[in-house]
Each structure stands twice: as C-alpha cells, then as structure tokens.
Design a protein around this motif. Structure first.
Motif, PDB file in Angstrom:
ATOM      1  N   SER A   1      -7.261  -6.455   2.665  1.00  0.00           N
ATOM      2  CA  SER A   1      -6.679  -5.849   1.473  1.00  0.00           C
ATOM      3  C   SER A   1      -7.627  -5.955   0.288  1.00  0.00           C
ATOM      4  CB  SER A   1      -5.341  -6.521   1.143  1.00  0.00           C
ATOM      5  OG  SER A   1      -4.417  -6.357   2.196  1.00  0.00           O
ATOM      6  N   ILE A   2      -8.302  -7.094   0.155  1.00  0.00           N
ATOM      7  CA  ILE A   2      -9.261  -7.259  -0.939  1.00  0.00           C
ATOM      8  C   ILE A   2     -10.419  -6.269  -0.802  1.00  0.00           C
ATOM      9  CG2 ILE A   2     -10.943  -8.849  -1.951  1.00  0.00           C
ATOM     10  CD1 ILE A   2      -9.020 -11.129  -1.282  1.00  0.00           C
ATOM     11  N   ILE A   3     -10.911  -6.095   0.423  1.00  0.00           N
ATOM     12  CA  ILE A   3     -11.998  -5.129   0.653  1.00  0.00           C
ATOM     13  C   ILE A   3     -11.545  -3.718   0.291  1.00  0.00           C
ATOM     14  CG2 ILE A   3     -13.459  -4.070   2.413  1.00  0.00           C
ATOM     15  CD1 ILE A   3     -14.311  -6.874   1.613  1.00  0.00           C
ATOM     16  N   LEU A   4     -10.339  -3.362   0.659  1.00  0.00           N
ATOM     17  CA  LEU A   4      -9.826  -2.024   0.347  1.00  0.00           C
ATOM     18  C   LEU A   4      -9.677  -1.825  -1.154  1.00  0.00           C
ATOM     19  CD1 LEU A   4      -7.156  -1.699   3.174  1.00  0.00           C
ATOM     20  CD2 LEU A   4      -9.340  -0.507   3.034  1.00  0.00           C
ATOM     21  N   VAL A   5      -9.200  -2.849  -1.849  1.00  0.00           N
ATOM     22  CA  VAL A   5      -9.064  -2.752  -3.305  1.00  0.00           C
ATOM     23  C   VAL A   5     -10.441  -2.592  -3.955  1.00  0.00           C
ATOM     24  CG1 VAL A   5      -8.383  -4.014  -5.379  1.00  0.00           C
ATOM     25  CG2 VAL A   5      -6.886  -4.000  -3.387  1.00  0.00           C
TER      26      VAL A   5
ATOM     27  N   LEU B   1     -14.587   3.693  -6.134  1.00  0.00           N
ATOM     28  CA  LEU B   1     -14.303   5.125  -6.257  1.00  0.00           C
ATOM     29  C   LEU B   1     -13.940   5.490  -7.690  1.00  0.00           C
ATOM     30  CD1 LEU B   1     -12.202   5.708  -2.999  1.00  0.00           C
ATOM     31  CD2 LEU B   1     -14.536   6.461  -3.423  1.00  0.00           C
ATOM     32  N   VAL B   2     -13.138   4.634  -8.324  1.00  0.00           N
ATOM     33  CA  VAL B   2     -12.757   4.892  -9.716  1.00  0.00           C
ATOM     34  C   VAL B   2     -13.966   4.781 -10.640  1.00  0.00           C
ATOM     35  CG1 VAL B   2     -11.374   4.029 -11.642  1.00  0.00           C
ATOM     36  CG2 VAL B   2     -10.368   4.178  -9.365  1.00  0.00           C
ATOM     37  N   LEU B   3     -14.812   3.782 -10.396  1.00  0.00           N
ATOM     38  CA  LEU B   3     -15.937   3.518 -11.285  1.00  0.00           C
ATOM     39  C   LEU B   3     -17.026   4.583 -11.200  1.00  0.00           C
ATOM     40  CD1 LEU B   3     -17.285   1.555 -13.284  1.00  0.00           C
ATOM     41  CD2 LEU B   3     -18.253   0.358 -11.313  1.00  0.00           C
ATOM     42  N   PHE B   4     -17.344   5.031  -9.974  1.00  0.00           N
ATOM     43  CA  PHE B   4     -18.498   5.914  -9.797  1.00  0.00           C
ATOM     44  C   PHE B   4     -18.127   7.399  -9.662  1.00  0.00           C
ATOM     45  CE2 PHE B   4     -20.157   1.815  -8.310  1.00  0.00           C
ATOM     46  CZ  PHE B   4     -21.297   1.727  -9.085  1.00  0.00           C
TER      47      PHE B   4
ATOM     48  N   ILE C   1      -6.269   5.826   0.471  1.00  0.00           N
ATOM     49  CA  ILE C   1      -5.009   5.089   0.616  1.00  0.00           C
ATOM     50  C   ILE C   1      -4.418   5.339   1.998  1.00  0.00           C
ATOM     51  CG2 ILE C   1      -2.650   4.886  -0.247  1.00  0.00           C
ATOM     52  CD1 ILE C   1      -3.628   5.442  -2.993  1.00  0.00           C
ATOM     53  N   ILE C   2      -4.538   6.565   2.488  1.00  0.00           N
ATOM     54  CA  ILE C   2      -4.068   6.862   3.846  1.00  0.00           C
ATOM     55  C   ILE C   2      -4.873   6.050   4.863  1.00  0.00           C
ATOM     56  CG2 ILE C   2      -3.758   8.683   5.554  1.00  0.00           C
ATOM     57  CD1 ILE C   2      -3.440  10.650   3.246  1.00  0.00           C
TER      58      ILE C   2
ATOM     59  N   PHE D   1       0.828  -1.205   0.000  1.00  0.00           N
ATOM     60  CA  PHE D   1       0.000   0.000   0.000  1.00  0.00           C
ATOM     61  C   PHE D   1       0.866   1.260   0.000  1.00  0.00           C
ATOM     62  CE2 PHE D   1      -3.322  -2.961   1.303  1.00  0.00           C
ATOM     63  CZ  PHE D   1      -4.406  -2.484   0.594  1.00  0.00           C
ATOM     64  N   LEU D   2       2.043   1.190   0.598  1.00  0.00           N
ATOM     65  CA  LEU D   2       2.965   2.320   0.506  1.00  0.00           C
ATOM     66  C   LEU D   2       3.421   2.519  -0.938  1.00  0.00           C
ATOM     67  CD1 LEU D   2       5.167   1.927   3.719  1.00  0.00           C
ATOM     68  CD2 LEU D   2       3.716   3.866   3.146  1.00  0.00           C
ATOM     69  N   ALA D   3       3.683   1.423  -1.647  1.00  0.00           N
ATOM     70  CA  ALA D   3       4.050   1.542  -3.061  1.00  0.00           C
ATOM     71  C   ALA D   3       2.905   2.143  -3.866  1.00  0.00           C
ATOM     72  CB  ALA D   3       4.425   0.164  -3.604  1.00  0.00           C
ATOM     73  N   PHE D   4       1.681   1.734  -3.568  1.00  0.00           N
ATOM     74  CA  PHE D   4       0.505   2.322  -4.219  1.00  0.00           C
ATOM     75  C   PHE D   4       0.419   3.813  -3.915  1.00  0.00           C
ATOM     76  CE2 PHE D   4      -4.365   1.981  -4.759  1.00  0.00           C
ATOM     77  CZ  PHE D   4      -4.253   2.387  -6.065  1.00  0.00           C
ATOM     78  N   PHE D   5       0.734   4.183  -2.694  1.00  0.00           N
ATOM     79  CA  PHE D   5       0.725   5.594  -2.296  1.00  0.00           C
ATOM     80  C   PHE D   5       1.751   6.386  -3.105  1.00  0.00           C
ATOM     81  CE2 PHE D   5       2.339   9.004   0.449  1.00  0.00           C
ATOM     82  CZ  PHE D   5       1.166   9.686   0.723  1.00  0.00           C
ATOM     83  N   PHE D   6       2.947   5.845  -3.280  1.00  0.00           N
ATOM     84  CA  PHE D   6       3.980   6.517  -4.065  1.00  0.00           C
ATOM     85  C   PHE D   6       3.559   6.652  -5.527  1.00  0.00           C
ATOM     86  CE2 PHE D   6       7.000   4.619  -0.770  1.00  0.00           C
ATOM     87  CZ  PHE D   6       7.094   5.803  -0.062  1.00  0.00           C
ATOM     88  N   ILE D   7       2.930   5.618  -6.086  1.00  0.00           N
ATOM     89  CA  ILE D   7       2.512   5.662  -7.487  1.00  0.00           C
ATOM     90  C   ILE D   7       1.447   6.739  -7.699  1.00  0.00           C
ATOM     91  CG2 ILE D   7       1.322   4.358  -9.289  1.00  0.00           C
ATOM     92  CD1 ILE D   7       2.677   1.836  -8.216  1.00  0.00           C
ATOM     93  N   ILE D   8       0.461   6.804  -6.816  1.00  0.00           N
ATOM     94  CA  ILE D   8      -0.602   7.804  -6.964  1.00  0.00           C
ATOM     95  C   ILE D   8      -0.042   9.209  -6.783  1.00  0.00           C
ATOM     96  CG2 ILE D   8      -2.778   8.628  -5.999  1.00  0.00           C
ATOM     97  CD1 ILE D   8      -3.014   6.084  -7.625  1.00  0.00           C
ATOM     98  N   ASN D   9       0.861   9.390  -5.849  1.00  0.00           N
ATOM     99  CA  ASN D   9       1.473  10.711  -5.655  1.00  0.00           C
ATOM    100  C   ASN D   9       2.212  11.154  -6.911  1.00  0.00           C
ATOM    101  OD1 ASN D   9       0.864  12.028  -3.267  1.00  0.00           O
ATOM    102  ND2 ASN D   9       2.344  10.887  -2.072  1.00  0.00           N
TER     103      ASN D   9
END
Length: 363
Positions: free
Chosen positions: A149-153, A159-162, A123-124, A72-80
């Motif tokens: 993790s699956i629930i968070l994904v 969020l992306v879809l709607f 993500i935070i 999730f930290l890597a995901f945070f870096f990618i989105i930033n």
C-alpha cells in the motif's frame, strides 16, 4: 450588404486597432441540448452513486478492514466523484461553444480531467494488486499488505507531482479572434473567443507519452493481475470465489479503458472514426462525455465488490463467530415478579428474583 463566413484571425496580423467583444450566443440545437442532458445524467449518477457508496463505507465501518481493499475502493469513489465535478463546465461550453469562465476555472477543469486520465487507471491496478495479495492465503500478511500500500501511494504521489501538477500549472486560456468578412478585406465586427488548453501536453507530455503512461502500462498490469487472480489458490473460505472479485474488477477495467483510449488518437483518426456525428457536434463532444460516462458507471461494480469483500472479510477472519451471529441467541426478557398468570396460561419459565439475577426468564 451580405456577410461571408467567419474567418479566424491572428491578432498580431491585424493592421489597425480593434476592440474585440465576446461572440453572441446562438440558440442551442436539439443535439447540443441532448448532449447537455447526457452530461447532467452522468453528473447525477456519478455524484449520487460514488458519494453514497463512500458514506455507506463510513457508516458500516468497512474502512477498518485489515486488507486495505476497502480503503482503495473508498479512494476510487472519491476520485470518481472528483472527476464528475468537471461536468458543469462542459455543459456550458457545449451550449455556447467557447470557454466563458476565467483562467482559474480552466485550471480546475483540467485538474478534474487529468486526475481521471492519470490516477484512475492506477487505482484500478492497485485494487487488483491488493485483492490478489489479500485473497491469497500464502501472501495474506499484514506487513506485506502495508508495504504494498505504501508503494502504491508513492506511485500516486509521483503521478501527481510529475504529471497532474504540471498540467494544472500550464493550463491557460488561448484567445481566438474572428469576424465577419466584408468586401475589401475589412472586418466590421471582431469577436474574441477563449479556449482552455494545456501547453504542457503539447510540448512535453505528448499524446504518445500519455498513451503509454495512462493506458498501455496500467492495462498490461491489469491483465497480468487478472490472470494471477484467476489462477490464485482458494482462501480459507472456498465458497467466497475469487472469480467473483475478478468479475467486478474486469467490469471496472473494461468500462474505464473502453472510454478512455479514444482520447489519444490523432486528429485525423478521430475525424475518421467520428465522422458520422451530425453538425454542429464533433468528435470533441464525444471525447469530453466519455470520462463522465465512465465515472457514472464504474461505481456500480465497485459497490458490489465492496459489499462482497465485506462479507468475505467477516467469514475469513472469524468463520465461527460469523456463523454464531446468524444462529439462535440466548435472549433474556424482563417479566413482572408475579408469574402466576404465565403459569396458568401453560407457559413454563425458570424465573428468578431480584432484577440483577431474577425477574428475568431464560427463553
């Protein structure tokens, strides 16, 4: 003949044919140049910081941790890093004061901005949730972590879809006609400027709904998780304090939410708060800068958190092997077959032959 101030016009009300041309580019003021420089600094810091941390995670194989915190930290870096890609468009618009790119660039810019407003706060929250589960010995279960993790994904996908996809789809360019006013209500020159807007945000996803989804809900969740993390029992390594993890997450939360909630105020409130800004700047310049400022700063506590969690993982999973790696090791050195010179020099070694089991010395 003197011209009066430019008037904004509605193209449907102009009673005669006209040809609109792009407005002339004015020389940027010192304030606009300074604002563009700030955008450039934020772009450099965000890209260099977030990308370097992502590369460091790949190089040190931190993504193989079993708790999903590093993922999730890597995901945070990618989105930033993705959010910072909208900076070049803002630099140009700050200098020329209108949108000079096409509709596809408008959609790309709105995608970077909306991802930062919608996905980053959750993500935070995900970092808080995964850290709380992973650091609590009573909850440290791989199945529970995978399910969470699956629930968070799934939440990210919704969020992306709607939200994000409708925002990108509705992003469009709105023309604005203005010209120099002459006596007799004639216009000598018609200038046509374009502005990148989001009709979906004005009609469906209003500022009130966006404030609830993007600020209030994730902020409440972060506060609850921070309290739980503060009161969580110590793990198998007491020296790895949960306060340190909470400290990094609090810094990330403070930086993000303190730079994002200004966007949702009404226009009158924004004008009153940012009334001190000198012309030709206005409150929109500050609001466009704040998300990039957040992306250029939050990677620093996140990088410390990544390094700290890597150390925590090494100690919590195998404390004995972790300490043994830092203790003295059994070293075997290859030496020549003749050891008379070493013995004459006063060194005593237990040497053997041949090379498979001999010709080596135990140090």
């Amino acid at each position: 003949m003197t011209y009066e101030e430019d008037d904004d016009l509605n193209s449907t009300l102009i009673p005669y044919p006209y040809i609109a041309i792009p407005p002339p580019t004015q020389q940027p003021s010192n304030i606009e140049l300074f604002l563009s420089l700030l955008h450039l600094v934020c772009l450099t810091s965000s890209l260099c910081g977030n990308v370097s941390q992502l590369v460091l995670q790949l190089y040190t194989r931190r993504l193989r941790d079993s708790t999903h915190v590093q993922k999730f930290l890597a995901f945070f870096f990618i989105i930033n890093a993705f959010v910072s890609l909208g900076t070049p468009w803002m630099i140009v618009e700050t200098l020329v004061r209108h949108w000079t790119f096409g509709p596809n660039a408008c959609k790309a810019y709105q995608a970077t901005a909306q991802v930062g407003r919608t996905v980053l706060p959750y993500i935070i929250v995900a970092l808080y949730v995964i850290t709380s589960i992973s650091i609590n010995p009573s909850r440290k279960c791989s199945m529970r972590q995978s399910f969470t993790s699956i629930i968070l994904v799934i939440i990210f996908a919704l969020l992306v879809l709607f939200i994000i996809i409708p925002v990108i789809g509705s992003s469009t360019l709105v023309p604005q006609i203005h010209g120099n006013h002459l006596p007799g209500e004639l216009y000598s020159v018609m200038f046509e400027s374009f502005f990148c807007v989001i009709p979906f945000s004005e009609e469906v996803y209003t500022d009130g709904v966006a404030l609830l989804v993007e600020v209030i809900v994730p902020l409440i969740l972060c506060i609850i998780c921070a309290i739980q993390l503060k009161t969580a029992p110590k793990g198998s390594n007491p020296q790895m304090s949960t306060d340190s993890m909470n400290y990094y997450l609090i810094w990330i939360s403070v930086i993000h939410f303190s730079t994002s909630f200004w966007y949702y105020f009404s226009t009158e409130t924004k004008l009153w708060i940012f009334g001190f800004i000198p012309s030709p700047m206005d409150y929109r310049d500050i609001l466009c800068l704040l998300p990039y400022l957040s992306s250029s700063l939050t990677w620093y506590p996140a990088s410390d958190m990544s390094a700290f969690w890597s150390l925590y993982e090494a100690q919590s999973e195998s404390p004995q092997s972790f300490h043994s790696r830092n203790s003295s090791r059994h070293v075997r050195l290859v030496v020549p077959p003749s050891t008379s010179a070493l013995e004459d020099g006063g060194y005593s070694h237990n040497c053997h032959l041949p090379l498979s089991s001999q010709n080596t010395c135990d140090v």
